[in-house]
Design a protein around this motif. Structure first.
Motif, PDB file in Angstrom:
ATOM      1  N   ASP A 484       0.802  -1.203   0.000  1.00  0.00           N
ATOM      2  CA  ASP A 484       0.000   0.000   0.000  1.00  0.00           C
ATOM      3  C   ASP A 484       0.845   1.267   0.000  1.00  0.00           C
ATOM      4  O   ASP A 484       0.387   2.347  -0.371  1.00  0.00           O
ATOM      5  N   GLU A 485       2.076   1.188   0.495  1.00  0.00           N
ATOM      6  CA  GLU A 485       2.929   2.368   0.580  1.00  0.00           C
ATOM      7  C   GLU A 485       3.662   2.641  -0.727  1.00  0.00           C
ATOM      8  O   GLU A 485       4.341   3.650  -0.849  1.00  0.00           O
ATOM      9  N   LEU A 486       3.554   1.728  -1.674  1.00  0.00           N
ATOM     10  CA  LEU A 486       4.306   1.876  -2.926  1.00  0.00           C
ATOM     11  C   LEU A 486       3.365   1.802  -4.116  1.00  0.00           C
ATOM     12  O   LEU A 486       2.354   1.106  -4.088  1.00  0.00           O
ATOM     13  N   LYS A 487       3.718   2.479  -5.166  1.00  0.00           N
ATOM     14  CA  LYS A 487       3.012   2.298  -6.408  1.00  0.00           C
ATOM     15  C   LYS A 487       3.457   1.001  -7.041  1.00  0.00           C
ATOM     16  O   LYS A 487       4.547   0.494  -6.753  1.00  0.00           O
ATOM     17  N   ILE A 488       2.631   0.465  -7.920  1.00  0.00           N
ATOM     18  CA  ILE A 488       2.926  -0.843  -8.514  1.00  0.00           C
ATOM     19  C   ILE A 488       4.242  -0.838  -9.270  1.00  0.00           C
ATOM     20  O   ILE A 488       4.984  -1.832  -9.280  1.00  0.00           O
ATOM     21  N   LYS A 490       6.998   0.919  -8.593  1.00  0.00           N
ATOM     22  CA  LYS A 490       8.102   0.821  -7.637  1.00  0.00           C
ATOM     23  C   LYS A 490       8.166  -0.566  -7.017  1.00  0.00           C
ATOM     24  O   LYS A 490       9.257  -1.075  -6.727  1.00  0.00           O
ATOM     25  N   LEU A 491       6.983  -1.150  -6.795  1.00  0.00           N
ATOM     26  CA  LEU A 491       6.948  -2.483  -6.201  1.00  0.00           C
ATOM     27  C   LEU A 491       7.647  -3.497  -7.102  1.00  0.00           C
ATOM     28  O   LEU A 491       8.508  -4.258  -6.656  1.00  0.00           O
ATOM     29  N   GLU A 496      14.467  -8.384  -8.191  1.00  0.00           N
ATOM     30  CA  GLU A 496      15.591  -8.652  -9.090  1.00  0.00           C
ATOM     31  C   GLU A 496      15.103  -9.448 -10.296  1.00  0.00           C
ATOM     32  O   GLU A 496      13.972  -9.935 -10.338  1.00  0.00           O
ATOM     33  N   LEU A 497      16.007  -9.598 -11.278  1.00  0.00           N
ATOM     34  CA  LEU A 497      15.677 -10.400 -12.459  1.00  0.00           C
ATOM     35  C   LEU A 497      15.369 -11.844 -12.064  1.00  0.00           C
ATOM     36  O   LEU A 497      16.017 -12.418 -11.175  1.00  0.00           O
ATOM     37  N   LEU A 519       6.522  -4.577 -17.141  1.00  0.00           N
ATOM     38  CA  LEU A 519       7.600  -4.491 -16.158  1.00  0.00           C
ATOM     39  C   LEU A 519       7.975  -5.836 -15.556  1.00  0.00           C
ATOM     40  O   LEU A 519       9.150  -6.217 -15.504  1.00  0.00           O
ATOM     41  N   ALA A 520       6.956  -6.587 -15.094  1.00  0.00           N
ATOM     42  CA  ALA A 520       7.248  -7.837 -14.377  1.00  0.00           C
ATOM     43  C   ALA A 520       7.693  -8.947 -15.322  1.00  0.00           C
ATOM     44  O   ALA A 520       8.637  -9.692 -15.042  1.00  0.00           O
ATOM     45  N   ILE A 521       7.012  -9.056 -16.453  1.00  0.00           N
ATOM     46  CA  ILE A 521       7.279 -10.200 -17.328  1.00  0.00           C
ATOM     47  C   ILE A 521       8.358  -9.884 -18.359  1.00  0.00           C
ATOM     48  O   ILE A 521       9.311 -10.659 -18.538  1.00  0.00           O
TER      49      ILE A 521
END
Length: 531
Positions: A484-488, A490-491, A496-497, A519-521
């Protein structure tokens, strides 16, 4: 009666010789005749003793032989009597007609006792049959006891407790069916062997191999539930893997394989073989047809099958004096095995190398050659070409595994480390796949990249927010972050890779999903995404 007459003639000759003066035999020729007579008398006494000690049964069967010996000795005694000029009435003592009459009398006596002989033979046969029956009964009890003891080492499943549904594989040695284990209400695979009459030795070997296979339990080895051993029906009941074999998956053009899938499959099947090797167990029949797949939360679940069956098949074929069938395994067979060398851990590793090449190219190895060409070229050191778009480190793993010299091949433990290091080093884009085809003698590959839709279709959504991991996970989830304290953005950037990215505690919109994919994939190339 013949032999009684012979005995009487010997006694009569001996009694006369005792009365003759020794001076009558001073002549050298007479001494030789006397010595010859003495030898004949000894032979006659020996024959009389043998005849007297022989049963009526023996006298009957050997009558012709005895009569020939009698006639020979009788003639010799007559000749010696004449030569020595003994004071005997030759015509009365050696009466040929009397001998014929005596012989006929002997035969009549034997014939009169033929019923007794027949009864004696019948009794002897009956005793022999009783002995054989007792022996067979004892042997059967020992076999049954041995079978019970062997079957106690694995779960015995009745044929009536199995329901055959569909044939899913077949070969010269066995057929494989999908079926139901009725009492457990469980879907299983049923491998039914093509066996007719089994010798005790082969049955014992089958029990031994099934017992060993039953006791080996590991995540990447196909589990055996039990066996069905009934007259003219021999089967093992194993786990059912819905996706079938790796061979089937690789040849299915509709099946999309990322490089992350290939690294994972390579790692899992190597772990399975390594587990066998750590137990001093050689598989002997590694091929893509014996690598089975299913889906799990991490992608593909891989299990090695048919360990122990190669040895069983060879024993059965040898027992039935049939040529060992190698056609189906020829493409994966190490070169030293074509020279009648024994299977080894190194020959298993060679076979893994061929399967790695199949994973990289999705082609059938040596498909352009006949069996004789395969044997000759593999023994000469020839291998399939590895396309240039295959990751360099995966190429290195393949070439090391199928090295011509078995002592230059790595162990399965070394392969596991090499695969882990290569995967973590980001040697290739894990979202990249390749479709290869064979044109003449060349392997031609077209590089493909996953679209967002394809990537999203691969995401494993876990509704309850819990994590599911297996022992193939190469990465560790980082400590919990206060989402909740971070935007997606930044999360995701905090990971790491190649890590497992945890977003299950966050409600995501369609707009968020676009960011997650990018970003994630794509950027972080996460191994697992949990939503």
């Amino acid at each position: 009666m013949n032999f009684l007459g012979l005995s009487q003639r010997v006694d009569l000759i001996v009694s006369i010789l005792k009365k003759v003066s020794i001076s009558n035999f001073n002549d050298h020729g007479m001494r030789e005749a006397l010595e010859s007579l003495n030898e004949t008398i000894e032979q006659s006494l020996d024959l009389i003793k043998v005849f007297a000690d022989t049963s009526i049964f023996g006298q009957y069967w050997n009558n012709t032989s005895y009569q020939k010996q009698f006639a020979r000795l009788n003639d010799q005694l007559l000749n010696h009597t004449i030569t020595l000029n003994l004071a005997l009435n030759v015509n009365s003592i050696f009466d040929h007609n009397q001998d014929l009459m005596d012989r006929q009398e002997d035969l009549n006596e034997i014939l009169s006792r033929i019923d007794e002989l027949s009864l004696s033979v019948t009794k002897q046969n009956k005793k022999l049959n009783e002995i054989h029956q007792r022996f067979d009964s004892l042997e059967n009890r020992l076999q049954q006891r041995s079978s019970r003891e062997q079957q106690s080492n694995f779960l015995s499943i009745l044929k009536q407790d199995l329901q055959i549904e569909k044939l899913i594989g077949h070969g010269g040695f066995s057929n494989v069916y999908r079926g139901i284990w009725i009492s457990r209400d469980h879907c299983v695979a049923i491998k039914v062997f093509h066996l007719n009459q089994l010798t005790n030795k082969i049955q014992q070997n089958i029990f031994n191999e099934i017992s060993i296979m039953y006791q080996i339990r590991y995540d990447h080895l196909l589990g055996i539930f039990g066996a069905c051993i009934e007259p003219n029906y021999h089967a093992i009941i194993v786990e059912y893997m819905p996706l079938g074999s790796l061979f089937d998956v690789l040849q299915d053009t509709q099946c999309h394989l990322l490089w992350s899938d290939r690294w994972s499959i390579s790692l899992q099947m190597t772990k399975g073989i390594n587990y066998l090797h750590m137990m001093s167990f050689i598989h002997q029949d590694i091929k893509s047809l014996n690598i089975l797949l299913d889906r799990n939360s991490s992608g593909y679940l891989v299990k090695v099958s048919d360990f122990g069956l190669a040895k069983m098949q060879e024993e059965i074929q040898r027992e039935h004096h049939r040529k060992i069938i190698i056609a189906r395994t020829l493409r994966w067979k190490a070169p030293e095995l074509f020279q009648s060398n024994s299977p080894s851990f190194a020959s298993d590793v060679y076979s893994l190398g061929i399967v790695f090449w199949e994973l990289a190219t999705r082609c059938i190895p040596y498909n352009q050659w006949n069996d004789d060409d395969i044997i000759r070229n593999v023994m000469d050191g020839f291998r399939e070409k590895i396309p240039s778009n295959v990751p360099e480190k995966f190429t290195s793993i393949i070439t090391n595994a199928w090295h011509q010299q078995l002592d230059k091949r790595p162990t399965c433990q070394q392969l596991i480390e090499d695969i882990k290091i290569a995967y973590i080093s980001n040697d290739t884009n894990i979202n990249q796949s390749a479709s290869c085809t064979r044109k003449d003698d060349e392997i031609v590959c077209e590089r493909q990249h996953s679209t967002k839709c394809q990537i999203l279709s691969e995401i494993n959504t876990i509704s309850d927010g819990t994590n599911e991991y297996d022992d193939n996970s190469l990465f560790i989830t980082p400590p919990t972050i206060l989402i909740d304290e971070l935007k997606i953005e930044k999360l995701i950037d905090s990971y790491e890779l190649h890590e497992t990215i945890q977003l299950s505690e966050r409600s995501l919109t369609d707009e968020d999903m676009n960011v997650v994919v990018e970003l994630a994939i794509v950027k972080k190339q996460c191994r697992t995404l949990i939503l």
